[in-house]
Design a protein around this motif. Structure first.
Motif, mmCIF file in Angstrom:
data_model
loop_
_atom_site.group_PDB
_atom_site.id
_atom_site.type_symbol
_atom_site.label_atom_id
_atom_site.label_comp_id
_atom_site.label_asym_id
_atom_site.label_seq_id
_atom_site.Cartn_x
_atom_site.Cartn_y
_atom_site.Cartn_z
ATOM 1 N N ASN A 57 0.410 6.610 1.322
ATOM 2 C CA ASN A 57 1.225 7.243 1.851
ATOM 3 C C ASN A 57 1.938 8.228 0.931
ATOM 4 O O ASN A 57 2.810 9.169 1.287
ATOM 5 C CB ASN A 57 2.352 6.641 2.645
ATOM 6 C CG ASN A 57 3.190 5.473 1.891
ATOM 7 O OD1 ASN A 57 2.950 5.388 0.706
ATOM 8 N ND2 ASN A 57 3.693 4.729 2.582
ATOM 9 N N GLU A 58 1.325 8.200 -0.517
ATOM 10 C CA GLU A 58 1.981 8.942 -1.544
ATOM 11 C C GLU A 58 1.312 10.533 -1.679
ATOM 12 O O GLU A 58 1.704 11.262 -2.060
ATOM 13 C CB GLU A 58 2.091 8.211 -2.864
ATOM 14 C CG GLU A 58 3.046 7.113 -2.935
ATOM 15 C CD GLU A 58 3.251 6.523 -4.382
ATOM 16 O OE1 GLU A 58 3.616 7.115 -5.073
ATOM 17 O OE2 GLU A 58 2.528 5.409 -4.518
ATOM 18 N N ILE A 59 0.142 10.153 -1.051
ATOM 19 C CA ILE A 59 -0.662 11.499 -1.054
ATOM 20 C C ILE A 59 -0.057 12.702 0.024
ATOM 21 O O ILE A 59 0.418 12.361 0.949
ATOM 22 C CB ILE A 59 -2.089 11.276 -0.335
ATOM 23 C CG1 ILE A 59 -2.992 10.368 -1.312
ATOM 24 C CG2 ILE A 59 -2.907 12.568 -0.516
ATOM 25 C CD1 ILE A 59 -4.361 9.883 -0.898
ATOM 26 N N GLU A 60 0.044 13.913 -0.732
ATOM 27 C CA GLU A 60 0.901 14.959 0.030
ATOM 28 C C GLU A 60 0.037 16.029 0.527
ATOM 29 O O GLU A 60 0.429 16.823 1.251
ATOM 30 C CB GLU A 60 2.009 15.531 -1.091
ATOM 31 C CG GLU A 60 3.002 14.351 -1.752
ATOM 32 C CD GLU A 60 3.807 14.948 -2.897
ATOM 33 O OE1 GLU A 60 4.579 15.926 -2.489
ATOM 34 O OE2 GLU A 60 3.376 14.682 -3.943
ATOM 35 N N ALA A 61 -1.260 15.911 -0.214
ATOM 36 C CA ALA A 61 -2.287 16.905 0.668
ATOM 37 C C ALA A 61 -3.625 16.486 0.578
ATOM 38 O O ALA A 61 -4.109 15.617 -0.530
ATOM 39 C CB ALA A 61 -1.982 18.423 -0.055
ATOM 40 N N VAL A 62 -4.715 17.031 1.018
ATOM 41 C CA VAL A 62 -6.045 16.534 0.910
ATOM 42 C C VAL A 62 -6.640 17.990 0.907
ATOM 43 O O VAL A 62 -6.588 18.944 1.569
ATOM 44 C CB VAL A 62 -6.525 15.609 2.173
ATOM 45 C CG1 VAL A 62 -6.369 16.331 3.207
ATOM 46 C CG2 VAL A 62 -8.190 15.327 1.813
#
Length: 223
Positions: A57-62
């Motif tokens: 849940n720390e990922i801010e974009a893919v």
């Protein structure tokens, strides 16, 4: 600034990276002849998250490599990226597969960078780029012969990609270097960060891979 998950599956190389503020935290990839992307991609993402020592849940974009390339590989990569974008409620970014190859050769001592993604037989997906990574021609599916790129014989060229080696024999008369390699998620990091900062987001609902050519299924083998 952001933590971005990068996914590259346009060729036999299944590649995942995670970067924070444009700096790579972890890279996991494998070149698999049988295109086992469907089996391995999510596992590679898990390994990359663990290696980067972050939580999902720390990922801010893919960011996903959109093509051209393998129909199956692109479909798997884009489906997975869209799943992460939906599930985590984060933006989706996309990058041309040829640009990924070009990024590995930026600022080298050449006049032109020509990425080549294998499209079977003597055909490749390709376009011309300068050594700063600016695209100069439209992407095309090009059949290579001895006369290909004849107008560039006074230029210093690097051909890069999984289609480079097979073209070396017929293009060996050019002032060129041939680098047989695959697109890697490590070379998506800078462009993905730039796109994030400029908010160049894709519409998750309608985004589709850039196949360039229609998919043609092979005939099923009979006993």
């Amino acid at each position: 600034m952001a933590i971005i998950l990068n996914i590259e599956t346009s060729t036999k190389n299944c590649s995942v990276s995670i970067a924070k503020d444009g700096i790579q935290l972890c890279l996991v990839e494998e070149n698999e002849e049988n295109y086992a992307h469907g089996e391995k991609l999510n596992q590679f993402v898990d390994w990359c998250i663990n290696g980067a020592e972050i939580n999902l849940n720390e990922i801010e974009a893919v960011c996903v490599s959109k093509g051209p390339g393998s129909y199956t590989g692109l479909r798997i990569g884009v489906s997975s990226a869209k799943g992460f974008a939906y599930g985590l409620d984060i933006p989706l970014l996309a990058m041309d597969s040829l640009q990924v190859l070009v990024e590995s050769q930026i600022n080298t001592d050449v006049d032109l960078i020509i990425p080549m993604i294998d499209a079977r037989r003597m055909e490749v997906y390709t376009a011309l780029f300068d050594n700063k990574g600016n695209q100069l021609t439209e992407t095309e599916a090009k059949v290579i012969d001895e006369l290909s790129f004849e107008d560039l014989k006074d230029k210093k060229i690097v051909f890069v990609g999984d289609g480079a080696e097979k073209c070396q024999e017929v293009l060996g008369h050019l002032n060129a270097t041939f680098i047989q390699t695959y697109p890697s998620a490590q070379f998506m990091i800078q462009k993905a960060q730039q796109k994030f900062e400029e908010q160049l987001f894709e519409d998750v609902a309608y985004f589709e891979p850039y196949y360039l050519k229609d998919f043609i299924a092979g005939k099923k083998k009979t006993e």
